[in-house]
Design a protein around this motif. Structure first.
Motif, PDB file in Angstrom:
ATOM      1  N   SER A   1      44.111  46.876  34.562  1.00 55.64           N
ATOM      2  CA  SER A   1      44.627  45.578  35.054  1.00 55.64           C
ATOM      3  C   SER A   1      43.793  45.179  36.043  1.00 55.64           C
ATOM      4  O   SER A   1      43.735  43.751  36.212  1.00 55.64           O
ATOM      5  CB  SER A   1      45.980  46.069  35.627  1.00 55.64           C
ATOM      6  N   LEU A   2      43.178  45.842  36.979  1.00 56.21           N
ATOM      7  CA  LEU A   2      42.477  45.364  37.916  1.00 56.21           C
ATOM      8  C   LEU A   2      41.247  44.468  37.485  1.00 56.21           C
ATOM      9  O   LEU A   2      41.048  43.354  37.687  1.00 56.21           O
ATOM     10  CB  LEU A   2      41.854  46.337  38.817  1.00 56.21           C
ATOM     11  N   LEU A   3      40.554  44.707  36.586  1.00 56.36           N
ATOM     12  CA  LEU A   3      39.435  44.284  36.030  1.00 56.36           C
ATOM     13  C   LEU A   3      39.930  43.247  35.162  1.00 56.36           C
ATOM     14  O   LEU A   3      39.263  41.875  35.332  1.00 56.36           O
ATOM     15  CB  LEU A   3      38.679  45.276  34.964  1.00 56.36           C
ATOM     16  N   GLU A   4      40.853  43.211  34.311  1.00 55.73           N
ATOM     17  CA  GLU A   4      41.443  42.149  33.696  1.00 55.73           C
ATOM     18  C   GLU A   4      41.805  40.937  34.587  1.00 55.73           C
ATOM     19  O   GLU A   4      41.548  39.591  34.226  1.00 55.73           O
ATOM     20  CB  GLU A   4      42.889  42.392  32.889  1.00 55.73           C
ATOM     21  N   ILE A   5      42.347  41.133  35.705  1.00 56.53           N
ATOM     22  CA  ILE A   5      42.711  39.732  36.647  1.00 56.53           C
ATOM     23  C   ILE A   5      41.665  39.180  37.138  1.00 56.53           C
ATOM     24  O   ILE A   5      41.421  37.929  37.118  1.00 56.53           O
ATOM     25  CB  ILE A   5      43.657  40.587  37.868  1.00 56.53           C
ATOM     26  N   LEU A   6      40.529  39.980  37.510  1.00 55.94           N
ATOM     27  CA  LEU A   6      39.351  39.523  37.908  1.00 55.94           C
ATOM     28  C   LEU A   6      38.452  38.826  36.752  1.00 55.94           C
ATOM     29  O   LEU A   6      38.048  37.489  37.025  1.00 55.94           O
ATOM     30  CB  LEU A   6      38.435  40.594  38.509  1.00 55.94           C
ATOM     31  N   VAL A   7      38.473  39.262  35.629  1.00 52.25           N
ATOM     32  CA  VAL A   7      37.934  38.526  34.655  1.00 52.25           C
ATOM     33  C   VAL A   7      38.354  37.459  34.235  1.00 52.25           C
ATOM     34  O   VAL A   7      37.827  36.455  33.587  1.00 52.25           O
ATOM     35  CB  VAL A   7      37.772  39.554  33.558  1.00 52.25           C
ATOM     36  N   ARG A   8      39.685  37.303  34.035  1.00 57.21           N
ATOM     37  CA  ARG A   8      40.439  36.208  33.959  1.00 57.21           C
ATOM     38  C   ARG A   8      40.415  34.944  34.921  1.00 57.21           C
ATOM     39  O   ARG A   8      40.808  33.730  34.842  1.00 57.21           O
ATOM     40  CB  ARG A   8      41.943  36.393  33.803  1.00 57.21           C
ATOM     41  N   ASN A   9      39.610  35.237  35.844  1.00 53.12           N
ATOM     42  CA  ASN A   9      39.584  34.403  36.990  1.00 53.12           C
ATOM     43  C   ASN A   9      38.142  34.324  37.528  1.00 53.12           C
ATOM     44  O   ASN A   9      37.735  34.522  38.733  1.00 53.12           O
ATOM     45  CB  ASN A   9      40.432  34.480  38.344  1.00 53.12           C
ATOM     46  N   PRO A  10      37.196  33.988  36.604  1.00 57.72           N
ATOM     47  CA  PRO A  10      35.760  33.922  36.840  1.00 57.72           C
ATOM     48  C   PRO A  10      35.295  33.034  38.019  1.00 57.72           C
ATOM     49  O   PRO A  10      35.731  32.009  38.046  1.00 57.72           O
ATOM     50  CB  PRO A  10      34.996  33.813  35.580  1.00 57.72           C
ATOM     51  N   GLY A  11      34.633  33.667  38.965  1.00 56.24           N
ATOM     52  CA  GLY A  11      34.022  32.880  39.921  1.00 56.24           C
ATOM     53  C   GLY A  11      34.865  32.858  40.982  1.00 56.24           C
ATOM     54  O   GLY A  11      34.603  32.175  42.176  1.00 56.24           O
ATOM     55  N   CYS A  12      36.211  33.090  40.982  1.00 53.35           N
ATOM     56  CA  CYS A  12      37.394  32.639  42.026  1.00 53.35           C
ATOM     57  C   CYS A  12      37.733  33.815  42.588  1.00 53.35           C
ATOM     58  O   CYS A  12      37.444  34.981  42.262  1.00 53.35           O
ATOM     59  CB  CYS A  12      38.367  32.095  41.218  1.00 53.35           C
ATOM     60  N   LEU A  13      37.637  33.743  44.064  1.00 56.64           N
ATOM     61  CA  LEU A  13      38.263  34.552  44.951  1.00 56.64           C
ATOM     62  C   LEU A  13      39.589  34.894  44.593  1.00 56.64           C
ATOM     63  O   LEU A  13      40.410  34.314  44.402  1.00 56.64           O
ATOM     64  CB  LEU A  13      38.215  34.207  46.346  1.00 56.64           C
TER      65      LEU A  13
END
Length: 70
Positions: A1-13
């Motif tokens: 889930s952690l990676l999924e959240i980051l990947v779904r928001n590329p370039g965003c903090l």
């Protein structure tokens, strides 16, 4: 889930609090050590050089960002 959240928001903090609450629940909003441990494991698996990450970027004291790797 952690990676999924980051990947779904590329370039965003994505803030530490947001990641903790989304992955572990609202009662874990201050458990930043969880993030450090899990991000280290993800980097070990995904980064060519985990000690110099290209994809999973830390914004100290704020959160994390996924960079698509250009």
């Amino acid at each position: 889930s952690l990676l999924e959240i980051l990947v779904r928001n590329p370039g965003c903090l994505v803030t530490q609090r947001h990641l903790l609450q989304e992955v572990w629940g609202p009662e874990y909003g201050e458990e930043t050590n969880y993030l450090r441990v899990h991000l280290a494991h993800l980097r070990a698996k995904l980064e060519p050089e985990p000690s110099h990450p290209r994809y999973l970027i830390t914004e100290p004291g704020m959160g994390y960002r996924f960079e698509g790797g250009t």
